[in-house]
Design an enzyme around this catalytic site. Sequence first.
Site: not given
Ligand code: MLT
Length: 301
Positions: A256, A228, A269
């Site tokens: 950014e 994260r 992500h």
């Molecule tokens: C997750 O929490 O499983 C991953 O970060 C993937 C997502 O949320 O897209």
Amino acid sequence: MYQIKTFNAIAPEGLQRLNKEKYAINESDEPEGILLRSQKLHDYPFPKSVLGIARAGAGTNNIPVKECTEQGIVVFNTPGANANAVKELVIASLLLSVRPILQGAQWVQTLNGSDVEEQAEANKKQFAGTELEGKKLGVVGLGSIGAMVANDAYRLGMEVVGYDPYVSVDTAWTISRRVKRANDLAEIFTTCDFITLHVPLMENTRHLVGKNELAKMKPTAKLFNFSRSEIVDTAAALAALDNNEIAGYTTDFADERLLGHDNVLVLPHLGASTEEAEINCAKMAARTLKKFLEFGTIKRS
Ligand code: MLT
């Protein structure tokens, strides 16, 4: 039939493709359960009817978990269901960090004339890279994703050292012959060529990697964040890059401040964004919620 509300955002597949009949799910605005992907539920006024929430994914930071728990709403995630997708992207990113594949492919598109092949051969030296084999990878967090990354990196010939105070017996079994256990985080930061983070976002992991950890890294070392955004202190990472204290930062979270920066690869992500992972997560979330509503319901007062 179970009364469910489905929230979805970002994901291309998954919850949309879920065979709701198979899971006895009926869409409702007075739901007993909530199935969701990436939408933030912090402003959602949970109706009294809600008993459980299942997130199709590993992280639960888009759910107000504390408030839900206080109200007696049980929160589930889908551990491991998208681990392979994330692992493959981490390995790809490790490779991209040593081989300028994207830059070479972009450059070749700018060539023109009848001698493109000669031009490419004559100038390809600028895109020479290095190899992962023999280099040392530090894996912080040996859950399902971290363990898979560790195993595959080992198969690529890397020396792998891992750190996690809570390794499960299953994980220890799958990685024990391949991954050396670091005594502490400092060992990872001071000795590794590549460091990849696979820890959940919690109070004690926020800014797990800050100024002090970055200062321990070798100036040639590169950091990878597929956990994260908040696990890394972005301002400190930028300062470390600007001062040549580290050689690169790859992150799966757009910010950014990182855009246009040399030696930074920012992805939107994409870790779990594969058709297979979306479907695995959707199925696991639906199965979990159905089981919970069938057997585990706690009536809310
Ligand atoms: C997750 O929490 O499983 C991953 O970060 C993937 C997502 O949320 O897209």
